[in-house]
Scaffold this active site. Structure first.
Site, PDB file in Angstrom:
ATOM      1  N   ASP A   1      -4.674   1.076   1.811  1.00  0.00           N
ATOM      2  CA  ASP A   1      -5.314  -0.239   1.802  1.00  0.00           C
ATOM      3  C   ASP A   1      -6.768  -0.137   1.358  1.00  0.00           C
ATOM      4  OD1 ASP A   1      -3.108  -1.753   2.629  1.00  0.00           O
ATOM      5  OD2 ASP A   1      -3.462  -1.239   4.726  1.00  0.00           O
TER       6      ASP A   1
ATOM      7  N   SER B   1       0.818  -1.209   0.000  1.00  0.00           N
ATOM      8  CA  SER B   1       0.000   0.000   0.000  1.00  0.00           C
ATOM      9  C   SER B   1       0.854   1.263   0.000  1.00  0.00           C
ATOM     10  CB  SER B   1      -0.943   0.016   1.207  1.00  0.00           C
ATOM     11  OG  SER B   1      -0.207   0.063   2.419  1.00  0.00           O
ATOM     12  N   HIS B   2       2.162   1.122   0.262  1.00  0.00           N
ATOM     13  CA  HIS B   2       3.059   2.270   0.245  1.00  0.00           C
ATOM     14  C   HIS B   2       4.195   2.092  -0.757  1.00  0.00           C
ATOM     15  CE1 HIS B   2       0.961   2.901   4.056  1.00  0.00           C
ATOM     16  NE2 HIS B   2       1.286   4.163   3.933  1.00  0.00           N
TER      17      HIS B   2
END
Length: 351
Positions: A185, A44-45
């Site tokens: 997310d 998610s990053h």
């Protein structure tokens, strides 16, 4: 699926940032952060964020060539004006002096303002723990979390990261949002058609929902633990905005910059020299004793272990990148402000 050498992935991301307006120094720092998140399984990053970085740079909301200014706030206090640039380069400029002051005085606070943070927070603290310091970092973001009893979001997801040395040259490190889920997310769930966990968010009318699109379309995330998580969110707003001179999450307004996705707020980093404490056995050894007690009680995985295992595998086998994502990344170079072809060395890619 392609398995890409980590350094080759960093080089590709660096070219993307440079092609879209970042200076080489800023590009390298951001590329290593983003590639590191992908390498460590923090999807998610990781590469998922690259279109958001590019859109923000192209919007003019962030200055990819900003030169941070470090200001003396006292023997144990540094202020950093990120000059509307990214937070990681601002921290990188201040880090050597901050470490020197933490060792000289026992602690150092680094207060960063006018900074954009769009990445995982654990990379900000991990190097300090590897150098023997205890490190805490906190960042506020954009208002996407609604406090208990409130009718609209006020807080950001407001991540908090902690890292400390332990025995055997290892470290303990965690990075967690105050919301039930990270905002990234939720975006991934919406893209892939997954429901959110129960109690993660509300829709635009304030009704509980598991639909990620309802959360993104006028809804909001909820803090973990109800009022307890909300209290931590408030603390982070105070430490990362009021203390640093940055903006609160609810003050972020990028309406004049279509495409902008990085919140311009603030970051607070606290470094502590654990040698100043009272542990006769040594700080790292005492932390290791706690780890051993947890393992004896049945906890097999310590904070950070999953990322470290993913990192070891990726460095051995290469970082897994879908062909579709690789093509999209190459397009971000070709369509940038300084387009140039991207040669791919056979040695850099391993299927």
């Amino acid at each position: 699926m392609t398995h890409m050498d980590f350094d080759a992935l960093v080089a590709l991301l660096t070219r993307i940032f440079i092609a879209n307006g970042a200076s080489p120094g800023v590009a390298d720092i951001l590329a290593r952060n983003c590639a590191g998140a992908e390498r460590d399984g923090a999807m998610s990053h990781g590469l998922f964020r690259m279109p958001g970085y590019v859109a923000t740079l192209r919007s003019g909301w962030v200055d990819g060539r900003a030169e941070p200014v470090v200001e003396d706030g006292g023997a144990s206090f540094l202020r950093v004006d990120a000059a509307n640039g990214f937070a990681q380069p601002a921290l990188a400029v201040a880090a050597p002096l901050a470490m020197d002051r933490a060792c000289a005085t026992g602690a150092c606070v680094v207060a960063i303002r006018r900074s954009h943070h769009f990445a995982a927070l654990w990379p900000d603290v991990e190097p300090f723990a590897e150098a023997g310091l205890v490190a805490i970092a906190m960042v506020d973001s954009m208002a996407v979390v609604v406090p208990p009893g409130a009718g609209k979001p006020v807080y950001g997801t407001n991540p908090l990261a902690f890292a400390a040395p332990r025995g055997g040259g290892k470290i303990i490190v965690f990075d967690q949002a105050v919301s039930v889920l990270a905002h990234g997310d939720v975006q991934i769930a919406a893209r892939e058609g997954h429901d959110l966990p129960e109690g993660a968010g509300v829709d635009a009318a304030g009704r509980p929902t598991r639909d990620p699109r309802a959360v993104l379309d006028g809804g909001a995330l909820l803090p973990f633990g109800g009022h307890k998580g909300a209290a931590i969110a408030m603390m982070i707003e105070i430490m990362a905005a009021a203390l640093t001179g940055g903006l609160y999450s609810h003050e972020v307004d990028w309406s004049g910059h279509p495409g902008a996705q990085t919140p311009c707020t603030g970051e607070c980093v606290i470094l502590i020299d654990p040698a100043r404490g009272g542990s006769a056995a040594g700080f790292a050894a005492r932390v290791e004793q706690l780890v051993e007690a947890l393992r004896a009680a049945g906890q097999e995985r310590m904070p950070g272990d999953r990322r470290f295992a993913a990192r070891e595998k990726a460095l051995r086998e290469g970082v897994a990148v879908r062909a579709e994502m690789l093509a999209r990344l190459e397009g971000l170079v070709a369509n940038g402000t300084s387009p140039s072809p991207l040669p791919t060395s056979p040695d850099a890619l391993r299927d």
